[in-house]
Scaffold this motif. Structure first.
Motif, PDB file in Angstrom:
ATOM      1  N   VAL A 128       0.833  -1.202   0.000  1.00 50.97           N
ATOM      2  CA  VAL A 128       0.000   0.000   0.000  1.00 50.97           C
ATOM      3  C   VAL A 128       0.878   1.266   0.000  1.00 50.97           C
ATOM      4  O   VAL A 128       0.393   2.378  -0.123  1.00 50.97           O
ATOM      5  N   TYR A 129       2.170   1.070   0.134  1.00 50.67           N
ATOM      6  CA  TYR A 129       3.117   2.186   0.196  1.00 50.67           C
ATOM      7  C   TYR A 129       4.247   1.900  -0.795  1.00 50.67           C
ATOM      8  O   TYR A 129       4.964   0.911  -0.640  1.00 50.67           O
ATOM      9  N   PHE A 130       4.390   2.731  -1.813  1.00 52.59           N
ATOM     10  CA  PHE A 130       5.443   2.430  -2.815  1.00 52.59           C
ATOM     11  C   PHE A 130       6.032   3.685  -3.462  1.00 52.59           C
ATOM     12  O   PHE A 130       6.099   3.803  -4.682  1.00 52.59           O
ATOM     13  N   PRO A 131       6.535   4.630  -2.632  1.00 51.95           N
ATOM     14  CA  PRO A 131       7.115   5.848  -3.215  1.00 51.95           C
ATOM     15  C   PRO A 131       8.323   5.559  -4.103  1.00 51.95           C
ATOM     16  O   PRO A 131       8.632   6.340  -5.012  1.00 51.95           O
ATOM     17  N   PHE A 132       9.032   4.448  -3.829  1.00 52.03           N
ATOM     18  CA  PHE A 132      10.207   4.095  -4.644  1.00 52.03           C
ATOM     19  C   PHE A 132       9.878   2.957  -5.609  1.00 52.03           C
ATOM     20  O   PHE A 132      10.771   2.312  -6.129  1.00 52.03           O
ATOM     21  N   SER A 133       8.580   2.696  -5.832  1.00 49.33           N
ATOM     22  CA  SER A 133       8.115   1.540  -6.582  1.00 49.33           C
ATOM     23  C   SER A 133       8.498   0.270  -5.809  1.00 49.33           C
ATOM     24  O   SER A 133       8.995   0.341  -4.677  1.00 49.33           O
ATOM     25  N   LEU A 134       8.246  -0.883  -6.411  1.00 50.75           N
ATOM     26  CA  LEU A 134       8.481  -2.161  -5.728  1.00 50.75           C
ATOM     27  C   LEU A 134       9.028  -3.160  -6.748  1.00 50.75           C
ATOM     28  O   LEU A 134       8.953  -2.908  -7.948  1.00 50.75           O
ATOM     29  N   GLY A 135       9.528  -4.273  -6.254  1.00 50.31           N
ATOM     30  CA  GLY A 135       9.941  -5.337  -7.171  1.00 50.31           C
ATOM     31  C   GLY A 135      11.267  -5.053  -7.847  1.00 50.31           C
ATOM     32  O   GLY A 135      12.066  -4.237  -7.388  1.00 50.31           O
ATOM     33  N   SER A 136      11.492  -5.721  -8.970  1.00 56.63           N
ATOM     34  CA  SER A 136      12.823  -5.700  -9.582  1.00 56.63           C
ATOM     35  C   SER A 136      13.179  -4.333 -10.162  1.00 56.63           C
ATOM     36  O   SER A 136      14.337  -4.023 -10.349  1.00 56.63           O
ATOM     37  N   ARG A 137      12.164  -3.488 -10.440  1.00 59.08           N
ATOM     38  CA  ARG A 137      12.469  -2.166 -10.985  1.00 59.08           C
ATOM     39  C   ARG A 137      12.359  -1.078  -9.923  1.00 59.08           C
ATOM     40  O   ARG A 137      12.247   0.111 -10.235  1.00 59.08           O
ATOM     41  N   ARG A 138      12.409  -1.518  -8.689  1.00 56.42           N
ATOM     42  CA  ARG A 138      12.393  -0.559  -7.586  1.00 56.42           C
ATOM     43  C   ARG A 138      13.566   0.414  -7.746  1.00 56.42           C
ATOM     44  O   ARG A 138      14.616   0.049  -8.271  1.00 56.42           O
ATOM     45  N   CYS A 139      13.365   1.619  -7.256  1.00 57.82           N
ATOM     46  CA  CYS A 139      14.379   2.671  -7.389  1.00 57.82           C
ATOM     47  C   CYS A 139      15.760   2.180  -6.940  1.00 57.82           C
ATOM     48  O   CYS A 139      15.924   1.712  -5.812  1.00 57.82           O
ATOM     49  N   ILE A 140      16.746   2.375  -7.789  1.00 64.29           N
ATOM     50  CA  ILE A 140      18.106   1.935  -7.448  1.00 64.29           C
ATOM     51  C   ILE A 140      18.756   2.929  -6.473  1.00 64.29           C
ATOM     52  O   ILE A 140      19.697   2.593  -5.759  1.00 64.29           O
ATOM     53  N   GLY A 141      18.225   4.155  -6.440  1.00 62.62           N
ATOM     54  CA  GLY A 141      18.836   5.194  -5.606  1.00 62.62           C
ATOM     55  C   GLY A 141      18.161   5.371  -4.258  1.00 62.62           C
ATOM     56  O   GLY A 141      18.429   6.345  -3.544  1.00 62.62           O
ATOM     57  N   GLU A 142      17.294   4.421  -3.883  1.00 61.67           N
ATOM     58  CA  GLU A 142      16.505   4.579  -2.648  1.00 61.67           C
ATOM     59  C   GLU A 142      17.402   4.778  -1.419  1.00 61.67           C
ATOM     60  O   GLU A 142      17.229   5.733  -0.656  1.00 61.67           O
ATOM     61  N   PHE A 143      18.365   3.896  -1.242  1.00 63.11           N
ATOM     62  CA  PHE A 143      19.199   3.977  -0.045  1.00 63.11           C
ATOM     63  C   PHE A 143      20.030   5.272  -0.069  1.00 63.11           C
ATOM     64  O   PHE A 143      20.133   5.993   0.930  1.00 63.11           O
ATOM     65  N   PHE A 144      20.593   5.570  -1.243  1.00 63.04           N
ATOM     66  CA  PHE A 144      21.374   6.803  -1.402  1.00 63.04           C
ATOM     67  C   PHE A 144      20.546   8.019  -0.963  1.00 63.04           C
ATOM     68  O   PHE A 144      21.001   8.851  -0.184  1.00 63.04           O
ATOM     69  N   SER A 145      19.306   8.094  -1.465  1.00 65.30           N
ATOM     70  CA  SER A 145      18.521   9.301  -1.173  1.00 65.30           C
ATOM     71  C   SER A 145      18.069   9.323   0.289  1.00 65.30           C
ATOM     72  O   SER A 145      18.004  10.385   0.902  1.00 65.30           O
ATOM     73  N   LEU A 146      17.784   8.143   0.856  1.00 68.83           N
ATOM     74  CA  LEU A 146      17.383   8.128   2.274  1.00 68.83           C
ATOM     75  C   LEU A 146      18.539   8.583   3.170  1.00 68.83           C
ATOM     76  O   LEU A 146      18.345   9.350   4.117  1.00 68.83           O
ATOM     77  N   VAL A 147      19.747   8.123   2.832  1.00 69.13           N
ATOM     78  CA  VAL A 147      20.919   8.557   3.612  1.00 69.13           C
ATOM     79  C   VAL A 147      21.099  10.065   3.450  1.00 69.13           C
ATOM     80  O   VAL A 147      21.279  10.797   4.436  1.00 69.13           O
ATOM     81  N   ASP A 148      21.010  10.513   2.219  1.00 64.70           N
ATOM     82  CA  ASP A 148      21.169  11.935   1.917  1.00 64.70           C
ATOM     83  C   ASP A 148      20.159  12.775   2.729  1.00 64.70           C
ATOM     84  O   ASP A 148      20.519  13.751   3.402  1.00 64.70           O
TER      85      ASP A 148
END
Ligand code: HEM
Length: 447
Positions: free
Chosen positions: A382-402
Protein backbone atom coordinates in the motif's frame (compact mmCIF):
# COMPACT_ATOMS: atom_id res chain seq x y z
CA UNK A 1 -17.49 14.29 -14.28
CA UNK A 2 -20.26 11.88 -15.15
CA UNK A 3 -21.62 9.54 -12.46
CA UNK A 4 -20.99 5.78 -12.28
CA UNK A 5 -22.00 4.40 -15.64
CA UNK A 6 -25.12 2.20 -15.75
CA UNK A 7 -24.49 0.94 -19.29
CA UNK A 8 -20.81 1.11 -20.12
CA UNK A 9 -19.63 1.72 -23.69
CA UNK A 10 -18.70 -1.47 -25.66
CA UNK A 11 -14.96 -0.96 -25.00
CA UNK A 12 -15.51 -0.62 -21.27
CA UNK A 13 -17.77 -3.66 -21.24
CA UNK A 14 -14.99 -5.66 -22.88
CA UNK A 15 -12.55 -4.76 -20.14
CA UNK A 16 -15.16 -5.32 -17.44
CA UNK A 17 -14.26 -2.50 -15.08
CA UNK A 18 -16.30 0.61 -14.28
CA UNK A 19 -15.13 4.05 -15.28
CA UNK A 20 -16.12 7.44 -16.69
CA UNK A 21 -17.95 7.60 -20.01
CA UNK A 22 -16.03 10.60 -21.24
CA UNK A 23 -12.86 9.86 -23.21
CA UNK A 24 -9.81 11.10 -21.33
CA UNK A 25 -6.03 11.08 -21.83
CA UNK A 26 -4.19 10.37 -18.59
CA UNK A 27 -1.18 12.60 -18.26
CA UNK A 28 1.07 14.04 -15.58
CA UNK A 29 -0.74 17.36 -15.24
CA UNK A 30 -3.31 19.31 -13.22
CA UNK A 31 -6.30 18.02 -15.19
CA UNK A 32 -5.48 14.37 -14.58
CA UNK A 33 -4.62 15.06 -10.95
CA UNK A 34 -7.97 16.77 -10.47
CA UNK A 35 -9.97 13.97 -12.13
CA UNK A 36 -8.41 10.82 -10.69
CA UNK A 37 -9.40 11.39 -7.04
CA UNK A 38 -13.14 11.84 -7.70
CA UNK A 39 -13.14 8.99 -10.22
CA UNK A 40 -11.56 6.62 -7.72
CA UNK A 41 -14.19 7.69 -5.19
CA UNK A 42 -17.00 7.08 -7.66
CA UNK A 43 -15.88 3.84 -9.32
CA UNK A 44 -13.72 1.99 -6.79
CA UNK A 45 -10.15 0.80 -6.86
CA UNK A 46 -9.85 -0.42 -10.43
CA UNK A 47 -11.16 1.87 -13.13
CA UNK A 48 -11.18 1.89 -16.91
CA UNK A 49 -10.47 5.17 -18.71
CA UNK A 50 -10.63 5.36 -22.49
CA UNK A 51 -8.21 7.74 -24.23
CA UNK A 52 -9.45 10.02 -27.03
CA UNK A 53 -7.69 8.45 -29.96
CA UNK A 54 -7.70 4.82 -28.90
CA UNK A 55 -10.57 2.46 -28.41
CA UNK A 56 -8.69 0.46 -25.82
CA UNK A 57 -9.28 1.63 -22.26
CA UNK A 58 -6.40 2.09 -19.85
CA UNK A 59 -6.70 0.82 -16.28
CA UNK A 60 -5.95 2.82 -13.16
CA UNK A 61 -5.22 0.50 -10.23
CA UNK A 62 -5.68 1.61 -6.64
CA UNK A 63 -5.52 -1.63 -4.67
CA UNK A 64 -2.35 -2.98 -3.03
CA UNK A 65 -2.89 -6.51 -4.36
CA UNK A 66 -3.02 -5.21 -7.93
CA UNK A 67 0.04 -3.04 -7.37
CA UNK A 68 1.80 -6.17 -6.12
CA UNK A 69 0.68 -8.16 -9.16
CA UNK A 70 1.99 -5.59 -11.65
CA UNK A 71 5.24 -4.65 -9.90
CA UNK A 72 6.18 -7.84 -8.08
CA UNK A 73 4.43 -11.19 -8.61
CA UNK A 74 3.74 -10.90 -12.35
CA UNK A 75 6.18 -8.08 -13.18
CA UNK A 76 7.56 -9.98 -16.18
CA UNK A 77 4.25 -9.34 -17.92
CA UNK A 78 4.50 -5.56 -17.54
CA UNK A 79 6.83 -3.39 -19.59
CA UNK A 80 7.38 0.35 -19.16
CA UNK A 81 4.30 2.18 -20.39
CA UNK A 82 3.10 5.44 -21.91
CA UNK A 83 4.84 8.66 -20.94
CA UNK A 84 8.32 7.14 -20.90
CA UNK A 85 8.91 8.34 -24.47
CA UNK A 86 9.01 11.89 -23.03
CA UNK A 87 11.50 10.80 -20.40
CA UNK A 88 13.59 9.12 -23.12
CA UNK A 89 14.07 12.51 -24.82
CA UNK A 90 16.04 13.54 -21.76
CA UNK A 91 17.64 10.28 -20.81
CA UNK A 92 18.18 8.27 -23.97
CA UNK A 93 18.00 4.58 -23.14
CA UNK A 94 19.06 4.80 -19.47
CA UNK A 95 17.72 2.20 -17.02
CA UNK A 96 14.67 4.18 -16.04
CA UNK A 97 13.45 3.91 -19.65
CA UNK A 98 14.94 0.68 -21.04
CA UNK A 99 13.32 -2.74 -20.90
CA UNK A 100 14.09 -6.42 -21.52
CA UNK A 101 17.59 -7.87 -21.82
CA UNK A 102 19.28 -4.48 -22.22
CA UNK A 103 17.71 -3.16 -18.99
CA UNK A 104 18.59 -6.40 -17.15
CA UNK A 105 22.22 -6.24 -18.20
CA UNK A 106 22.51 -2.51 -17.36
CA UNK A 107 20.79 -2.90 -13.99
CA UNK A 108 23.07 -5.82 -13.08
CA UNK A 109 26.12 -3.74 -13.94
CA UNK A 110 24.94 -0.64 -12.08
CA UNK A 111 23.55 -2.33 -8.94
CA UNK A 112 26.99 -2.78 -7.25
CA UNK A 113 27.69 0.92 -7.76
CA UNK A 114 24.90 1.64 -5.25
CA UNK A 115 26.27 -0.79 -2.63
CA UNK A 116 26.00 0.28 1.01
CA UNK A 117 29.81 0.50 1.32
CA UNK A 118 29.96 3.03 -1.51
CA UNK A 119 27.09 5.09 -0.09
CA UNK A 120 28.88 5.11 3.30
CA UNK A 121 31.87 6.75 1.57
CA UNK A 122 29.68 9.22 -0.29
CA UNK A 123 28.00 10.15 2.98
CA UNK A 124 31.14 12.14 3.89
CA UNK A 125 30.59 14.29 0.81
CA UNK A 126 26.89 14.72 1.74
CA UNK A 127 27.96 15.89 5.20
CA UNK A 128 30.29 18.51 3.69
CA UNK A 129 27.52 19.84 1.42
CA UNK A 130 25.14 20.05 4.40
CA UNK A 131 27.75 21.80 6.57
CA UNK A 132 28.08 24.48 3.91
CA UNK A 133 24.32 24.89 3.75
CA UNK A 134 24.21 25.14 7.54
CA UNK A 135 26.77 27.95 7.57
CA UNK A 136 24.77 29.86 4.94
CA UNK A 137 21.49 29.45 6.83
CA UNK A 138 23.07 30.42 10.16
CA UNK A 139 24.27 33.62 8.53
CA UNK A 140 20.82 34.25 7.03
CA UNK A 141 19.19 33.60 10.40
CA UNK A 142 21.49 36.18 11.97
CA UNK A 143 20.73 38.67 9.17
CA UNK A 144 16.98 37.94 9.28
CA UNK A 145 16.93 37.02 5.56
CA UNK A 146 14.09 34.94 4.08
CA UNK A 147 15.17 31.97 1.93
CA UNK A 148 13.57 30.33 -1.10
CA UNK A 149 13.52 26.80 0.33
CA UNK A 150 12.34 25.16 -2.90
CA UNK A 151 15.19 26.65 -4.89
CA UNK A 152 17.74 25.89 -2.17
CA UNK A 153 16.72 22.22 -1.89
CA UNK A 154 16.90 21.91 -5.64
CA UNK A 155 20.43 23.36 -5.75
CA UNK A 156 21.59 21.24 -2.81
CA UNK A 157 20.19 17.97 -4.19
CA UNK A 158 21.79 18.72 -7.55
CA UNK A 159 25.15 19.39 -5.95
CA UNK A 160 25.03 16.11 -4.00
CA UNK A 161 24.16 14.02 -7.04
CA UNK A 162 26.78 15.74 -9.24
CA UNK A 163 29.48 15.25 -6.60
CA UNK A 164 28.44 11.61 -6.19
CA UNK A 165 29.01 11.22 -9.94
CA UNK A 166 32.00 13.42 -10.68
CA UNK A 167 33.80 14.12 -7.35
CA UNK A 168 36.29 16.97 -7.80
CA UNK A 169 35.86 16.95 -11.58
CA UNK A 170 32.74 19.00 -10.84
CA UNK A 171 34.92 21.82 -9.47
CA UNK A 172 37.20 21.58 -12.52
CA UNK A 173 34.17 21.75 -14.83
CA UNK A 174 32.82 24.82 -13.01
CA UNK A 175 36.25 26.50 -13.21
CA UNK A 176 36.55 25.75 -16.95
CA UNK A 177 33.01 26.86 -17.82
CA UNK A 178 32.81 29.78 -15.40
CA UNK A 179 29.61 28.25 -13.99
CA UNK A 180 28.03 24.89 -13.33
CA UNK A 181 26.34 24.03 -16.65
CA UNK A 182 24.00 21.56 -14.90
CA UNK A 183 22.32 24.31 -12.85
CA UNK A 184 19.91 24.76 -15.75
CA UNK A 185 17.97 21.97 -14.00
CA UNK A 186 17.46 24.27 -11.00
CA UNK A 187 16.90 27.49 -12.93
CA UNK A 188 14.64 26.14 -15.66
CA UNK A 189 11.63 24.56 -14.00
CA UNK A 190 9.82 23.78 -17.26
CA UNK A 191 10.38 20.30 -18.62
CA UNK A 192 9.71 20.84 -22.32
CA UNK A 193 11.41 19.87 -25.56
CA UNK A 194 13.70 22.92 -25.50
CA UNK A 195 14.96 21.92 -22.08
CA UNK A 196 15.45 18.34 -23.29
CA UNK A 197 17.71 19.58 -26.09
CA UNK A 198 19.71 21.86 -23.80
CA UNK A 199 20.01 19.03 -21.29
CA UNK A 200 21.20 16.54 -23.91
CA UNK A 201 23.85 19.11 -24.92
CA UNK A 202 25.35 18.63 -21.43
CA UNK A 203 26.42 15.10 -22.40
CA UNK A 204 29.57 16.63 -23.93
CA UNK A 205 30.79 17.54 -20.45
CA UNK A 206 30.26 13.99 -19.23
CA UNK A 207 32.14 12.64 -22.27
CA UNK A 208 35.00 15.05 -21.63
CA UNK A 209 35.34 14.04 -17.95
CA UNK A 210 35.37 10.39 -19.03
CA UNK A 211 38.06 11.08 -21.61
CA UNK A 212 40.25 12.97 -19.10
CA UNK A 213 40.00 10.15 -16.58
CA UNK A 214 41.00 7.61 -19.21
CA UNK A 215 43.95 9.72 -20.40
CA UNK A 216 45.13 10.21 -16.83
CA UNK A 217 44.39 6.62 -15.86
CA UNK A 218 42.46 8.08 -12.96
CA UNK A 219 39.81 6.18 -11.00
CA UNK A 220 37.79 8.05 -8.38
CA UNK A 221 35.49 6.65 -5.74
CA UNK A 222 32.36 7.96 -7.40
CA UNK A 223 29.46 6.71 -9.51
CA UNK A 224 31.11 7.68 -12.80
CA UNK A 225 34.36 5.76 -12.25
CA UNK A 226 32.52 2.80 -10.79
CA UNK A 227 30.25 2.67 -13.86
CA UNK A 228 33.27 3.00 -16.17
CA UNK A 229 34.91 0.05 -14.41
CA UNK A 230 31.88 -2.21 -14.06
CA UNK A 231 31.63 -5.29 -16.33
CA UNK A 232 28.78 -7.48 -17.49
CA UNK A 233 28.94 -10.73 -15.49
CA UNK A 234 28.48 -12.96 -18.56
CA UNK A 235 30.29 -11.13 -21.33
CA UNK A 236 32.85 -9.33 -19.12
CA UNK A 237 32.33 -6.32 -21.39
CA UNK A 238 32.09 -2.73 -20.07
CA UNK A 239 29.17 -0.48 -20.98
CA UNK A 240 29.43 1.36 -24.27
CA UNK A 241 30.17 5.08 -23.93
CA UNK A 242 26.69 5.90 -25.21
CA UNK A 243 25.09 3.66 -22.56
CA UNK A 244 27.34 5.12 -19.87
CA UNK A 245 26.40 8.69 -20.75
CA UNK A 246 22.68 7.78 -20.78
CA UNK A 247 23.04 6.24 -17.31
CA UNK A 248 24.85 9.32 -15.97
CA UNK A 249 22.07 11.59 -17.29
CA UNK A 250 19.48 9.20 -15.85
CA UNK A 251 21.04 9.31 -12.39
CA UNK A 252 21.17 13.12 -12.49
CA UNK A 253 17.51 13.50 -13.43
CA UNK A 254 16.15 10.62 -11.33
CA UNK A 255 18.16 11.63 -8.28
CA UNK A 256 17.83 15.38 -8.33
CA UNK A 257 14.22 16.53 -8.38
CA UNK A 258 12.89 13.60 -6.35
CA UNK A 259 15.19 14.25 -3.40
CA UNK A 260 14.84 18.03 -3.69
CA UNK A 261 11.03 17.79 -3.67
CA UNK A 262 10.94 15.48 -0.67
CA UNK A 263 13.15 17.76 1.43
CA UNK A 264 11.11 20.78 0.34
CA UNK A 265 7.90 19.14 1.60
CA UNK A 266 9.54 17.70 4.72
CA UNK A 267 10.71 21.13 5.91
CA UNK A 268 7.30 22.59 5.12
CA UNK A 269 5.46 19.84 7.04
CA UNK A 270 7.79 20.26 10.03
CA UNK A 271 7.12 24.00 10.05
CA UNK A 272 3.38 23.26 10.27
CA UNK A 273 3.61 20.56 12.99
CA UNK A 274 5.52 21.92 16.00
CA UNK A 275 5.03 18.78 18.10
CA UNK A 276 6.49 16.49 15.48
CA UNK A 277 9.30 18.98 15.00
CA UNK A 278 9.94 18.93 18.73
CA UNK A 279 10.21 15.13 18.79
CA UNK A 280 12.70 15.46 15.94
CA UNK A 281 14.70 18.02 17.93
CA UNK A 282 14.91 15.66 20.91
CA UNK A 283 16.30 12.98 18.60
CA UNK A 284 18.84 15.12 16.74
CA UNK A 285 19.99 16.94 19.88
CA UNK A 286 21.15 13.61 21.31
CA UNK A 287 23.45 13.01 18.31
CA UNK A 288 27.08 14.02 17.92
CA UNK A 289 27.61 17.60 16.67
CA UNK A 290 28.00 16.50 13.04
CA UNK A 291 26.00 13.29 12.50
CA UNK A 292 27.41 10.89 9.92
CA UNK A 293 26.66 7.52 8.32
CA UNK A 294 27.26 5.60 11.58
CA UNK A 295 24.63 7.70 13.35
CA UNK A 296 21.81 6.84 10.96
CA UNK A 297 20.51 4.13 13.30
CA UNK A 298 19.81 6.83 15.89
CA UNK A 299 17.76 8.85 13.41
CA UNK A 300 14.64 6.71 13.47
CA UNK A 301 12.13 9.53 13.99
CA UNK A 302 13.86 11.49 11.22
CA UNK A 303 13.46 8.42 9.00
CA UNK A 304 9.75 8.25 9.85
CA UNK A 305 9.34 11.95 9.03
CA UNK A 306 10.83 11.24 5.60
CA UNK A 307 8.66 8.13 5.09
CA UNK A 308 5.55 10.10 5.97
CA UNK A 309 6.57 13.00 3.71
CA UNK A 310 6.96 10.49 0.88
CA UNK A 311 3.53 9.09 1.67
CA UNK A 312 1.83 12.47 1.41
CA UNK A 313 3.96 13.87 -1.40
CA UNK A 314 5.46 10.99 -3.40
CA UNK A 315 7.59 12.73 -6.07
CA UNK A 316 6.71 10.05 -8.64
CA UNK A 317 2.97 10.37 -8.11
CA UNK A 318 1.81 8.49 -11.24
CA UNK A 319 3.56 5.98 -13.46
CA UNK A 320 2.65 3.52 -16.12
CA UNK A 321 3.15 0.00 -17.43
CA UNK A 322 1.90 -1.94 -20.46
CA UNK A 323 0.57 -5.49 -20.23
CA UNK A 324 2.61 -7.72 -22.57
CA UNK A 325 0.17 -10.62 -22.45
CA UNK A 326 -3.37 -10.82 -21.10
CA UNK A 327 -3.84 -11.04 -17.35
CA UNK A 328 -6.64 -11.08 -14.76
CA UNK A 329 -7.07 -8.86 -11.71
CA UNK A 330 -9.02 -10.69 -9.01
CA UNK A 331 -11.37 -8.71 -6.80
CA UNK A 332 -12.89 -9.58 -3.44
CA UNK A 333 -16.12 -7.77 -4.44
CA UNK A 334 -17.43 -7.80 -8.01
CA UNK A 335 -16.24 -9.93 -10.90
CA UNK A 336 -12.61 -10.33 -11.90
CA UNK A 337 -11.20 -7.89 -14.43
CA UNK A 338 -9.72 -9.33 -17.61
CA UNK A 339 -6.79 -7.38 -18.94
CA UNK A 340 -6.20 -7.74 -22.69
CA UNK A 341 -2.60 -7.78 -23.95
CA UNK A 342 -1.39 -4.26 -24.71
CA UNK A 343 -3.50 -2.57 -22.01
CA UNK A 344 -1.98 0.58 -20.52
CA UNK A 345 -1.83 0.39 -16.73
CA UNK A 346 -1.49 3.38 -14.40
CA UNK A 347 -0.39 3.21 -10.78
CA UNK A 348 -0.46 6.18 -8.45
CA UNK A 349 1.50 6.21 -5.20
CA UNK A 350 -0.20 9.54 -4.42
CA UNK A 351 -3.76 8.21 -4.53
CA UNK A 352 -3.06 4.85 -2.90
CA UNK A 353 -1.06 6.60 -0.16
CA UNK A 354 -4.13 8.73 0.58
CA UNK A 355 -6.73 5.97 0.32
CA UNK A 356 -8.82 6.06 3.53
CA UNK A 357 -9.43 2.30 3.37
CA UNK A 358 -5.77 1.72 4.12
CA UNK A 359 -4.72 4.89 5.92
CA UNK A 360 -6.85 6.36 8.75
CA UNK A 361 -7.10 10.18 8.41
CA UNK A 362 -5.10 9.93 5.20
CA UNK A 363 -4.38 13.65 4.82
CA UNK A 364 -2.91 14.04 8.31
CA UNK A 365 0.87 14.18 8.72
CA UNK A 366 1.68 11.47 11.26
CA UNK A 367 5.17 9.91 11.13
CA UNK A 368 4.10 7.31 13.74
CA UNK A 369 2.36 5.45 10.93
CA UNK A 370 5.85 4.18 10.21
CA UNK A 371 6.71 2.72 13.59
CA UNK A 372 7.33 -1.04 13.52
CA UNK A 373 3.94 -2.07 14.93
CA UNK A 374 1.98 0.01 12.40
CA UNK A 375 4.10 -1.17 9.48
CA UNK A 376 3.51 -4.81 10.50
CA UNK A 377 -0.26 -4.28 10.52
CA UNK A 378 -0.44 -2.84 7.01
CA UNK A 379 -0.45 -4.52 3.64
CA UNK A 380 3.12 -3.77 2.51
CA UNK A 381 2.07 -2.98 -1.05
CA UNK A 382 0.00 0.00 0.00
CA UNK A 383 3.12 2.19 0.20
CA UNK A 384 5.44 2.43 -2.82
CA UNK A 385 7.12 5.85 -3.21
CA UNK A 386 10.21 4.09 -4.64
CA UNK A 387 8.12 1.54 -6.58
CA UNK A 388 8.48 -2.16 -5.73
CA UNK A 389 9.94 -5.34 -7.17
CA UNK A 390 12.82 -5.70 -9.58
CA UNK A 391 12.47 -2.17 -10.99
CA UNK A 392 12.39 -0.56 -7.59
CA UNK A 393 14.38 2.67 -7.39
CA UNK A 394 18.11 1.94 -7.45
CA UNK A 395 18.84 5.19 -5.61
CA UNK A 396 16.51 4.58 -2.65
CA UNK A 397 19.20 3.98 -0.05
CA UNK A 398 21.37 6.80 -1.40
CA UNK A 399 18.52 9.30 -1.17
CA UNK A 400 17.38 8.13 2.27
CA UNK A 401 20.92 8.56 3.61
CA UNK A 402 21.17 11.94 1.92
CA UNK A 403 17.85 13.17 3.35
CA UNK A 404 18.44 11.78 6.86
CA UNK A 405 21.88 13.37 7.07
CA UNK A 406 20.46 16.66 5.81
CA UNK A 407 17.64 16.82 8.34
CA UNK A 408 19.83 15.31 11.09
CA UNK A 409 22.34 18.14 10.83
CA UNK A 410 20.22 21.10 9.77
CA UNK A 411 17.30 20.67 12.20
CA UNK A 412 19.84 20.49 15.04
CA UNK A 413 20.88 24.09 14.51
CA UNK A 414 18.11 25.67 12.44
CA UNK A 415 14.34 26.00 12.61
CA UNK A 416 12.48 27.20 9.54
CA UNK A 417 9.43 29.40 9.90
CA UNK A 418 7.08 29.45 6.92
CA UNK A 419 6.60 32.86 5.35
CA UNK A 420 3.28 32.66 3.56
CA UNK A 421 3.82 34.68 0.40
CA UNK A 422 1.83 32.42 -1.92
CA UNK A 423 -0.46 29.45 -1.32
CA UNK A 424 1.27 26.11 -0.83
CA UNK A 425 -0.09 23.94 -3.62
CA UNK A 426 0.86 20.74 -5.35
CA UNK A 427 2.07 20.95 -8.94
CA UNK A 428 1.65 17.44 -10.34
CA UNK A 429 4.05 17.26 -13.29
CA UNK A 430 6.49 14.37 -13.96
CA UNK A 431 7.45 14.99 -10.36
CA UNK A 432 5.07 16.25 -7.72
CA UNK A 433 6.43 19.67 -6.83
CA UNK A 434 5.23 22.75 -4.96
CA UNK A 435 3.66 25.10 -7.51
CA UNK A 436 5.25 28.18 -5.97
CA UNK A 437 8.50 28.45 -4.12
CA UNK A 438 8.10 27.81 -0.39
CA UNK A 439 9.65 30.74 1.45
CA UNK A 440 11.13 30.30 4.93
CA UNK A 441 12.71 32.43 7.62
CA UNK A 442 15.61 30.54 9.28
CA UNK A 443 16.08 30.81 13.06
CA UNK A 444 19.20 29.67 14.86
CA UNK A 445 18.66 27.13 17.59
CA UNK A 446 20.96 25.59 20.16
CA UNK A 447 20.83 21.82 20.66
C1 HEM B 1 13.06 10.68 -2.82
C2 HEM B 1 13.84 10.19 -3.76
C3 HEM B 1 13.42 9.25 -4.86
C4 HEM B 1 12.18 8.76 -5.19
C5 HEM B 1 10.86 9.01 -4.50
C6 HEM B 1 12.37 7.88 -6.33
C7 HEM B 1 11.35 7.18 -6.94
C8 HEM B 1 11.53 6.26 -7.97
C9 HEM B 1 10.48 5.46 -8.56
C10 HEM B 1 9.01 5.49 -8.20
C11 HEM B 1 11.05 4.70 -9.53
C12 HEM B 1 10.34 3.69 -10.44
C13 HEM B 1 9.80 4.34 -11.67
C14 HEM B 1 9.17 3.32 -12.58
O1 HEM B 1 9.44 2.13 -12.50
O2 HEM B 1 8.41 3.70 -13.47
C15 HEM B 1 12.46 5.01 -9.54
C16 HEM B 1 13.38 4.45 -10.39
C17 HEM B 1 14.70 4.82 -10.46
N1 HEM B 1 15.35 5.73 -9.64
FE1 HEM B 1 14.54 6.72 -8.09
N2 HEM B 1 13.68 7.89 -6.67
C18 HEM B 1 14.37 8.71 -5.81
C19 HEM B 1 15.71 8.98 -5.79
C20 HEM B 1 16.63 8.47 -6.67
C21 HEM B 1 18.03 8.74 -6.65
C22 HEM B 1 18.75 9.61 -5.61
C23 HEM B 1 18.58 8.09 -7.73
C24 HEM B 1 20.02 8.03 -8.17
C25 HEM B 1 21.03 8.39 -7.43
C26 HEM B 1 17.50 7.40 -8.41
C27 HEM B 1 17.64 6.63 -9.53
C28 HEM B 1 16.65 5.84 -10.07
C29 HEM B 1 16.86 4.98 -11.22
C30 HEM B 1 18.16 4.82 -12.00
C31 HEM B 1 15.63 4.32 -11.46
C32 HEM B 1 15.33 3.28 -12.54
C33 HEM B 1 15.52 1.89 -11.95
C34 HEM B 1 15.17 0.78 -12.92
O3 HEM B 1 14.19 0.88 -13.64
O4 HEM B 1 15.90 -0.22 -12.92
N3 HEM B 1 16.33 7.65 -7.74
N4 HEM B 1 12.75 5.96 -8.58
Amino acid sequence: MSGPSASPSPELARINAPGPDEPFDINVDDTTFGKLGPWLQAYGDIIAITPHKRRKPALLLNHPEHVKQVLVSNHKNYAKGVGFERVAMLLGNGIIVSDGDFWRSQRRMIQPVFHKKIIAQLALMMQRCNEQKLEQWQQKATDGTVIDLTQEMSALALEVILRALFSEDLDRLIAEQGENPFTMLVDDVTRDLKLAMRFRALTKHVASIMQQRREQNRIELDFLSLMMETRDKDTLQPMSDKALIDEVMTIIVAGHETTAGTLNWAWYLLSQHPQIEQTLHVEVDALPADPGFDDLGALSHTHRVIDETLRLYPPVWLFSRKAIESDVFKRSKGSDVDVPAGTDIFLSPYFLHRNAQHWPNPDTFDPDRFNDANIRERNRHVYFPFSLGSRRCIGEFFSLVDMQLHLGLLTRYIRLEHVATEPVEIEPLINLRSRHSIMMRPHNRTP
